[in-house]
Design an enzyme around this catalytic site. Structure first.
Site, PDB file in Angstrom:
ATOM      1  N   ARG A 294       0.827  -1.209   0.000  1.00  0.00           N
ATOM      2  CA  ARG A 294       0.000   0.000   0.000  1.00  0.00           C
ATOM      3  C   ARG A 294       0.858   1.255   0.000  1.00  0.00           C
ATOM      4  O   ARG A 294       0.503   2.269  -0.616  1.00  0.00           O
ATOM      5  CB  ARG A 294      -0.975  -0.031   1.185  1.00  0.00           C
ATOM      6  CG  ARG A 294      -2.003  -1.126   0.976  1.00  0.00           C
ATOM      7  CD  ARG A 294      -3.081  -1.235   2.021  1.00  0.00           C
ATOM      8  NE  ARG A 294      -4.123  -2.142   1.510  1.00  0.00           N
ATOM      9  CZ  ARG A 294      -5.223  -2.499   2.168  1.00  0.00           C
ATOM     10  NH1 ARG A 294      -5.439  -2.026   3.384  1.00  0.00           N
ATOM     11  NH2 ARG A 294      -6.103  -3.307   1.615  1.00  0.00           N
ATOM     12  N   TYR A 434      -7.002   0.237  -6.888  1.00  0.00           N
ATOM     13  CA  TYR A 434      -6.462  -1.092  -6.549  1.00  0.00           C
ATOM     14  C   TYR A 434      -5.726  -1.128  -5.206  1.00  0.00           C
ATOM     15  O   TYR A 434      -5.548  -0.090  -4.579  1.00  0.00           O
ATOM     16  CB  TYR A 434      -5.654  -1.696  -7.695  1.00  0.00           C
ATOM     17  CG  TYR A 434      -4.384  -1.053  -8.200  1.00  0.00           C
ATOM     18  CD1 TYR A 434      -3.675  -0.106  -7.508  1.00  0.00           C
ATOM     19  CD2 TYR A 434      -3.875  -1.457  -9.445  1.00  0.00           C
ATOM     20  CE1 TYR A 434      -2.491   0.421  -8.015  1.00  0.00           C
ATOM     21  CE2 TYR A 434      -2.699  -0.940  -9.962  1.00  0.00           C
ATOM     22  CZ  TYR A 434      -2.011  -0.005  -9.233  1.00  0.00           C
ATOM     23  OH  TYR A 434      -0.848   0.509  -9.744  1.00  0.00           O
ATOM     24  N   GLU A 435      -5.409  -2.309  -4.796  1.00  0.00           N
ATOM     25  CA  GLU A 435      -4.764  -2.523  -3.478  1.00  0.00           C
ATOM     26  C   GLU A 435      -5.650  -1.980  -2.352  1.00  0.00           C
ATOM     27  O   GLU A 435      -5.160  -1.391  -1.388  1.00  0.00           O
ATOM     28  CB  GLU A 435      -3.378  -1.862  -3.494  1.00  0.00           C
ATOM     29  CG  GLU A 435      -2.397  -2.314  -2.420  1.00  0.00           C
ATOM     30  CD  GLU A 435      -2.201  -3.819  -2.379  1.00  0.00           C
ATOM     31  OE1 GLU A 435      -2.106  -4.452  -3.437  1.00  0.00           O
ATOM     32  OE2 GLU A 435      -2.174  -4.367  -1.257  1.00  0.00           O
ATOM     33  N   GLY A 436      -6.964  -2.213  -2.503  1.00  0.00           N
ATOM     34  CA  GLY A 436      -7.945  -1.684  -1.547  1.00  0.00           C
ATOM     35  C   GLY A 436      -8.393  -0.307  -1.968  1.00  0.00           C
ATOM     36  O   GLY A 436      -7.643   0.657  -1.827  1.00  0.00           O
ATOM     37  N   GLN A 441      -9.657   1.968   2.451  1.00  0.00           N
ATOM     38  CA  GLN A 441      -8.537   2.497   3.244  1.00  0.00           C
ATOM     39  C   GLN A 441      -9.073   3.314   4.416  1.00  0.00           C
ATOM     40  O   GLN A 441      -8.571   3.219   5.539  1.00  0.00           O
ATOM     41  CB  GLN A 441      -7.630   3.378   2.374  1.00  0.00           C
ATOM     42  CG  GLN A 441      -7.015   2.673   1.175  1.00  0.00           C
ATOM     43  CD  GLN A 441      -6.121   1.505   1.544  1.00  0.00           C
ATOM     44  OE1 GLN A 441      -5.467   1.523   2.582  1.00  0.00           O
ATOM     45  NE2 GLN A 441      -6.106   0.484   0.706  1.00  0.00           N
TER      46      GLN A 441
END
Lengths: 591, 591
Positions: A294, A434-436, A441
């Protein structure tokens, strides 16, 4: 074609003047003398400028293609990838035991920024490999590490992360991909994964997929998933490549941006996989990498904005249009350059002050990861765990916004694809998703991280700011920094207090304000970074060291951030304090 | 494929309950009875849903092509254009003398929103024609009007506006295109124009270009340019088409969005043109259309956001992911729909409350234009002149932001082109740039419009808000609206005061804050609109008329705007009051 020059002086200032790396006592940092880091950064800058940046626009325009199960990357990517490998850039912060150079993660981050700014899509092939490397390094058996890591460190083999399925992204508990244990100790993996970056391509001999799947016997939902190593080609005991495994690319996506990176639908048809880490503990294995992954995406947010900013500045200096309201500044020319106009300045300063603040925040985060990994510093680990959703969510939102701002400087010419400004915007957009996704977040921040370890880490952060302000209260030059930081921090504490008081009776009161809290905290963190940078710049001025113009510019840029970005905290607080009622008032059918 | 349904009930509410059109006394408004407007809007909605929306995504993916000087529009555009013409949609608010239906501009605006939401790129062919029609209608000789207007009203011929050249967009004083007077009273036009929307295409028999060019003998710079009518095919006296004129398309642009509309480089090689309006008064002729054209672009900002919003809502209701924190809302399903989550609500409410506020603001603006044109109402003209840069700049910035938000609801699927959410973002982006980039709008607002007629119009606006609050202060239900409007208006007045006090000694103090002022004023205007909508909704509730759920939803949506959007004014004021110093501190070389 867009330009890119690595901001080596800014990075050096952070490493040497703000973070004072060699004096931190972090093992490995003793090597980071100014001459050494400068040489590494300059070299990385050359690769970025000469090898990667020239392929950014063409990679976007050409994109990846899929034919007969083979994915072709854009022209020139293969040679550039070979150059990256040859230069050792893929191995910078990897374990020397597996062929890495063993440099701290901070240094990998600094170099990573440069590579991402030059060509985000290209750099993902290596970035994903690094993520998979880290997972195997942290959770693999000795045998697994020996088998896979050396080739992944060198990027002869690349890696992927397979989480998402068509019907589930955030909610991985709904996962359907199955892992059936086989007699030989392996598992047969069956299912479909989507949005797999670098899932298939022509840059490496082999691709090591890390795949989340469900094996029987575990708890329901997300808690029962396990992580598996599924190589494209099976690896023989002597390290040579064996049979093709039962994993194929089904299609590649047509995306808004990052066209140079192949985003694949991957089909696993009884593919041979080996458990990585403990059975039914796949999410734990994933989470240990999450701070790094992240942070890497948060880096993309400002790194693309940096590249866009450089091109906005170039255009603003070049394009002649109108006259300065205070009198012609280019009287012999037909008009003044755009950069004389206050609103263009406002736009450029918004970008510049954000990018430099975000860089400092990201480097500080990387430094905390080094402290956590290399010194077992639990406080550092707690702090970076708290900061991670802010680095990811705030920086990618603002990075996108600033890329849009940079495009705006170009006027109509910014909308034309050949000029490259559109690509920065389209590429930057994915980092918010992406990546959450950034909403997730904010949920992670407010729903989990704030209260982690009894709220210890957020209290430590507030204390850190308070001490900083106190320590520097005597220095009149620090006043604009201290005052704005204090006001922002006060707003942030008020918001946290609101959550505590109102989130108990109705959690929606906290969750309705989570996104605003994430942004608010981002501003306070960047404000804190700017105060630290200003302090370092004043110290260098006092000592008569450094580049006087550079230092004065740094201080003025920080003053801009404090004056013009920090007031956002008041707005976010007001939004938060209006609570859940306005947010949740409507029935679902009323939308 | 994305959906679109015309928000007829919302539009009717504005026309009939908020603006009370039939009671305004504006000539022509007496025909706008609820049944009639409803029928028109429903019909427009059908065309939008059945004819235009289905071509939006395919038009984006196919784009326009240029071969041998011929531009082909995407598949289906020709039939859809024919359907628009047959339905009389191109002639709605045009002069009956030339075949128009003579409806008020407000009605053209309401229908325009629906068409733009369905297919922005397609609708530009007609939109540009309408702009050129208006210019000829306002400034043409009787002969010119008779020759060109009937065919333009029917869209048998389309129109264009040619201003920009490669080296000048904003600063048209640098223009190089020349007009040489000929013996027959025409002019020979020579030069290159770029970014010409609908400059060449296959939808019409003829294209009437309006071209700004310099004729000898006028003052230097922008004041000396003149406007010319340059048809693609010369028009014989009997109305038939004659020779091909010396104007050709050089290339078409590859753009970030609006792919379905051909953006052309146009080369004029001694093309025959006829003066429109007075010699050397071309900018005056352009400016009379500017309020309408800019309002039209401001409309695009929220109209695209409306379409994106509808698709975000559909996805949020459809996609099952996670559980509501307050307990499962879809217990029999594998997960709850996204719409249960507070942060998704926050996102959707941001969109919904903006779009509905912007629609009200735009319709109010169109109403002011009708008052100005149909009643010679000088106050209305002054007010719309003040509001125009706000409608254009604020609404396109926010419209883009909201399209991005809508895309975010879709997560990774929003980044995939086939789902259409990316197109909304890419299309919306141009509205911030063309028809005067938004920085220029803010300059127009602060540098020109605020002080116009001695500041009379902005004072009238403040007075209008003050009176409204006073009139409604007895109604407790109006309190959240009155309070937030009052606070926002106070901030706006403080900013105007700051400009007055500090802009004199250094104009950069005003210009450094112009962009923030534009946004601040946008919020105050939308806040004012929401207060008026709330008042109308409460009145309908009291009278027991209307759809109770609709009215309650309207009020709740307005409360969201007041609670969650309006606090931005304080941030903008703080930015403005920090003055020019932080903005202008750096030398150009320091960027």
């Amino acid at each position: 074609m867009p330009i890119y020059n690595a901001p080596v002086q800014d990075i050096q200032f952070l490493l040497q003047d703000v973070l004072n790396v060699t004096e931190t006592g972090v093992p490995g940092y003793e090597d980071l003398e100014a001459d050494f880091t400068s040489a590494v950064l300059e070299e990385a800058g050359k690769v970025a400028r000469d090898v990667l940046a020239p392929l950014n626009l063409s990679g976007d325009q050409e994109g990846c293609t899929l034919e007969n199960g083979v994915v072709r990357t854009p022209k020139g990517f293969d040679k550039a990838f070979a150059a990256m490998k040859d230069g050792g850039w893929t191995a910078l912060d990897c374990d020397p035991e597996y062929g890495g150079q063993g440099l701290p993660y901070l240094m990998g981050t600094a170099v990573g920024e440069i590579l991402v700014s030059a060509n985000m899509a290209f750099n993902m092939y290596q970035g994903l490999t690094h993520g998979a490397y880290s997972a195997i390094h942290a959770h693999g058996t000795d045998e697994q590490k020996a088998k896979y890591l050396p080739k992944m460190v060198s990027c002869d083999w690349t890696g992927t992360m397979n989480l998402t399925e068509p019907h589930c992204g955030t909610d991985l508990g709904l996962m359907r991909t199955k892992a059936d244990p086989q007699d030989d100790g392996s598992y047969a993996i069956t299912g479909q994964k989507i949005f797999i970056s670098a899932g298939e391509h022509d840059l490496a001999e082999n691709i090591i997929h890390l795949v989340l799947a469900k094996a029987a016997g575990g708890p329901d939902g997300i808690k029962g998933v396990s992580l598996f190593i599924v190589p494209k080609f099976l690896v023989n005991d002597d390290g040579s490549l064996g049979d093709r495994n039962g994993v194929t690319v089904g299609s590649i996506e047509h995306k808004m941006g990052i066209h140079g990176n192949a985003t694949c639908v991957m089909n696993y048809d009884g593919a041979k996989g080996w458990l990585l880490g403990d059975l039914h503990k796949g999410m734990k294995a994933m989470f240990t990498m999450m701070n790094e992954a992240r942070l890497g995406v948060g880096l993309q947010g400002y790194a693309v904005a940096e590249a866009a900013y450089q091109n906005a500045v170039a255009y603003a200096n070049d394009r002649l249009q109108g006259r300065a309201v205070t009198g012609a500044e280019n009287p012999s020319g037909p008009a003044d350059p755009l950069i004389v106009h206050p609103d263009i300045r406002r736009n450029l300063m918004d970008q510049k002050s954000f990018v430099e603040g975000a860089r400092a925040f990201t480097f500080w985060g990387a430094h905390l990861i080094d402290r956590s990994v290399r010194m077992d510093d639990a406080d550092a680990e707690g702090l970076i765990s708290l900061m991670t959703p802010v680095i990811k969510g705030f920086q990618t939102d603002k990075g996108f916004e600033m890329a849009v701002n940079a495009q705006q400087v170009w006027g109509g010419h910014g909308y034309i694809e050949e000029n490259g400004m559109s690509q920065f915007v389209r590429d930057a957009r994915i980092a918010q998703i992406y990546e959450g996704a950034n909403g997730i977040q904010s949920l992670d921040l407010v729903g989990r991280k704030l209260a982690q370890d009894g709220g210890k880490h957020v209290m430590a952060f507030f204390e850190m700011i308070k001490s900083f302000i106190k320590e520097n209260s005597e220095d009149e030059r620090m006043k604009p920094f201290n005052d704005a930081l204090k006001a922002g921090s006060k707003d942030l504490q008020a918001a946290a207090m609101y959550f505590m008081q109102n989130g108990m009776k109705n959690p929606n009161n906290a969750l309705s304000g989570s996104y605003d809290f994430m942004h608010m905290m981002g501003h306070v963190c960047l404000g804190f970074m700017w105060a630290r940078m200003a302090k370092a710049a004043f110290a260098a001025q006092d000592a008569g060291t450094g580049d006087a113009t550079f230092l004065a510019t740094k201080i003025a840029t920080g003053r801009y951030y404090m004056a013009r970005h920090m007031p956002a905290t008041g707005m976010h607080l007001a939004r938060i304090e209006s609570g859940a009622e306005p947010v949740m008032a409507l029935a679902a059918e009323a939308f």
